[in-house]
Every structure is written in structure tokens, then in C-alpha cells.
Design a protein around this motif. Structure first.
Motif, mmCIF file in Angstrom:
data_model
loop_
_atom_site.group_PDB
_atom_site.id
_atom_site.type_symbol
_atom_site.label_atom_id
_atom_site.label_comp_id
_atom_site.label_asym_id
_atom_site.label_seq_id
_atom_site.Cartn_x
_atom_site.Cartn_y
_atom_site.Cartn_z
ATOM 1 N N THR A 1 0.901 -1.185 -0.215
ATOM 2 C CA THR A 1 -0.057 0.107 -0.054
ATOM 3 C C THR A 1 0.796 1.281 -0.015
ATOM 4 N N LEU A 2 0.389 2.397 -0.366
ATOM 5 C CA LEU A 2 0.986 3.626 -0.424
ATOM 6 C C LEU A 2 1.281 3.864 1.080
ATOM 7 N N ALA A 3 2.488 4.692 1.224
ATOM 8 C CA ALA A 3 2.788 4.992 2.775
ATOM 9 C C ALA A 3 3.308 6.496 2.442
ATOM 10 N N ASP A 4 2.711 7.604 2.323
ATOM 11 C CA ASP A 4 2.789 8.763 2.219
ATOM 12 C C ASP A 4 2.384 9.751 3.398
ATOM 13 N N PRO A 5 3.160 10.152 4.239
ATOM 14 C CA PRO A 5 2.750 10.699 5.222
ATOM 15 C C PRO A 5 2.176 12.207 4.896
ATOM 16 N N GLY B 1 -9.909 2.393 -0.305
ATOM 17 C CA GLY B 1 -8.907 1.820 -0.883
ATOM 18 C C GLY B 1 -8.534 2.332 -2.234
ATOM 19 N N ALA B 2 -9.136 3.667 -2.828
ATOM 20 C CA ALA B 2 -8.876 3.995 -3.913
ATOM 21 C C ALA B 2 -7.520 4.461 -4.430
ATOM 22 N N LYS C 1 -5.369 -1.974 0.291
ATOM 23 C CA LYS C 1 -6.069 -1.097 -0.160
ATOM 24 C C LYS C 1 -4.949 -0.209 -0.932
ATOM 25 N N SER C 2 -5.243 0.882 -1.663
ATOM 26 C CA SER C 2 -4.409 1.989 -2.549
ATOM 27 C C SER C 2 -3.015 1.344 -2.840
#
Length: 332
Positions: A183-187, A232-233, A249-250
Motif C-alpha cells: 500500500t502507498l505510505a505517504d505521510p 482503498g482508491a 488498499k491503495s
């Protein structure tokens, strides 16, 4: 350490709405048929019409239509969960640990541009723009039961296609035994990334035969529209016979590997969240029973209706053979 929400997953914020008149009148007509003894063939037809009527697009996001799926088990006729419940009662820890946090916080997620990288043990690795991934195969509507390890459930009409369609295109090598989803991990857009709840980025995995099963859905929409951010887009996985946390998700990476990948909740609490995570009412969570579940929308508090949990979330006929000979208490 498991962080539990203040409502513990057992208080539903949105009571069910009154049954629409059209649905009520349809049921009344069916009762008349039953009374005359001629309901046999009409029952399936009526159930199908009602299920299709429930799946009308809510008009919230861009439309994403799917054709009715011919995959065995892809069209449960159970009453759909209300769209407002399915989009406001979520586990998506990148946006907060309470059920209502994702719908409040996920508006910061930017889903365009978006790419998914396919890498690892495949002959044809590469990056897919989300627009190209959507077009890779025909979209289908799959009405699946969703079961959470916390003891609640939903019924949701998803839109997507079998993950196997993508897997066949990238041609896994012979030593690819597992598929890992990252999954994306963008703070900057996911305010809870970096918290100590989980090991980021969120990762999940399936055995290759699980990933190739036609019910495993690469998912781009729900209720006839694109996925909301909190669900989860722009792309997620849905594996209907497993607990919901298995559905990454994502997604930004799909990686083919030889060894069983480490997964987020298994890393956090291995004694509570096994790699397989199949819905199994005979294997309790260490802190609560899995024998029954609460269907979101069927009342709240003391009046919440409990449903008996069934093996593989009701998909045993389709997937039980994947686990023949396995000790499903050991491999939970």
C-alpha cells in the motif's frame, strides 16, 4: 500492539433506513405467490431483481459500471449494506484507528496520477498507470460478503476483474510462490503513516493459487462507481473468503516472491493474525469468539442482530479445495 477504536467495532453509527415501498411491495407480491404455491421459479427471479435494484449507483463519484459476473460464487443475493455505512465504517489505519476516521481524513489522498508497479519473479515486470490497469480486462460487478476479524460483516457490490487476468499478463516465473501487495505510505497525504500502530508500508500477501483463484478481485469500484478514498482508491484487492484485513488498499506495488512475505498484522501480532486468515468460526481470535458476526445495518447496541459465521465466509464450495489436507487451526 493492537490499537482498538473507542467504539471497539461494536457500535454502529447509522441505523437501517425504512424499507423502500417498492421493495416492500415486491415482497408482498412474493407472499401472494407463495400462498398460491407457484413461487418456485419466481423466487430466483424476484431475488435477482431486488439485488440489482439495491446496486443502483449512489451518484457520489464517477461511474464505473461492471457486467454481471459468471464466476461461481460472485453474486450473493443477500441484502446489500447501505452505501453510507460501507463508506463511513472502515478500517484504514493510514487515516486513523477509529471507524469514522478514514471518511473524515482520506480526502487528502491524491489518486491521480497513480501507478502500480509489478516486480519480482515475473517475465514481464513493469509499471501500469491506473487508467491502463482499469482497461486491462472487462469490469465485472461482484456482490461479495465481507467479514472482519473484529466480528462484523457487510455485503458490498464491488467492480473489478479477477486478479488472475493481470497475473497471466505478467507471466510469473516457476519459482514465484506468493504474491505480495504493498500500500502507498505517504505521510503527506496519509496522516497516520509513521504512527507506531503498524510497520509501514502496509503489506499483505497471498499464496499463488489463492491469488489466481477467480474470486480474488482486483477492485476499482463499488456500488457502480469508482472507489472512495476511504475504501482503498484507486485500486485494492478483495478476497471474499478471508478476513477483511487481507484485502490491501491503495496498492502501489504487486510483487511476486518465492518465500512467504511478511504481512502487516502478522508482524504486529502473530499470535492473533496468521498468514492465511481464512474465515473460520472454529478458530477464535484470542480475545473474542468468531462464532457469530454483526451485519452492519442490522440494528445497533443491544438490538444488533447476530449472524452465525460460516466457514470461508460462505465460499467453501469454491475455495475449500485450496486447503485440502491443511490443519486450519494451525494455519489460521
Amino acid at each position: 500492539m493492537l490499537i482498538r477504536s473507542k467504539d471497539q467495532g461494536f457500535i454502529h453509527r447509522h441505523p437501517s433506513e425504512i424499507t423502500p415501498r417498492a421493495a416492500y411491495e415486491g415482497r408482498r407480491d412474493m407472499l401472494k405467490l407463495l400462498a398460491t404455491g407457484v413461487a418456485g421459479a419466481a423466487m430466483a427471479s424476484w431475488a435477482g431483481r431486488e439485488a440489482l435494484a439495491q446496486a443502483a449507483a449512489p451518484g457520489k463519484l464517477a461511474a464505473l459500471k461492471g457486467e454481471k459476473s459468471a464466476v461461481a460464487g460472485a453474486q450473493t443475493m443477500e441484502k446489500l449494506t447501505e452505501y453510507k455505512d460501507a463508506t463511513s465504517y472502515n478500517n484504514f489505519y493510514e487515516f486513523g484507528t477509529d471507524k469514522g476516521d478514514p471518511v473524515k481524513n482520506a480526502g487528502t489522498l491524491k489518486t491521480r496520477p497513480w501507478t502500480v508497479e509489478v516486480e519480482g519473479l515475473v517475465k514481464k515486470p513493469g509499471k501500469y498507470a491506473i487508467e491502463d490497469l482499469i482497461k486491462l480486462s472487462a469490469q465485472e460487478e461482484r456482490i461479495y460478503r465481507l467479514r472482519c476479524v473484529e466480528g462484523w460483516s457487510m455485503v458490498i457490490p464491488w467492480v473489478g476483474y479477477s486478479l488472475a487476468e493481470l497475473i497471466k499478463r505478467v507471466e510469473p516465473q516457476g519459482n514465484a510462490k506468493y504474491v505480495e501487495f504493498v500500500t502507498l505510505a505517504d505521510p503527506k497525504t496519509m496522516p497516520f503513516v509513521g504512527s507506531r500502530v503498524l510497520d509501514w508500508p502496509y503489506a499483505e500477501g497471498l499464496r499463488m493459487d489463492e491469488a489466481m483463484h477467480p474470486l480474488t478481485l482486483l477492485t476499482f469500484g463499488m456500488y457502480g462507481e469508482v472507489l472512495p478514498n476511504q475504501n482503498g482508491a484507486p485500486v485494492r484487492i478483495v478476497v471474499p473468503w478471508k478476513y477483511g484485513f487481507k484485502s490491501a488498499k491503495s496498492i502501489v506495488k504487486i510483487r511476486f516472491v518465492e518465500k512467504e512475505p511478511g504481512t502487516a498484522w502478522n508482524k504486529a501480532a502473530a499470535q492473533e493474525y496468521g498468514f492465511y486468515s481464512n474465515v473460520n468460526p472454529n478458530v477464535d481470535h484470542p480475545r473474542w469468539s468468531q462464532a457469530t458476526e454483526r451485519r452492519i445495518g442490522d440494528g445497533s447496541g443491544l438490538f444488533a442482530k447476530r449472524h452465525k459465521t460460516v466457514m470461508f465466509n460462505g465460499y467453501e464450495a469454491q475455495v475449500g479445495q485450496l486447503y485440502a489436507g491443511m490443519d486450519l487451526k494451525k494455519f489460521y
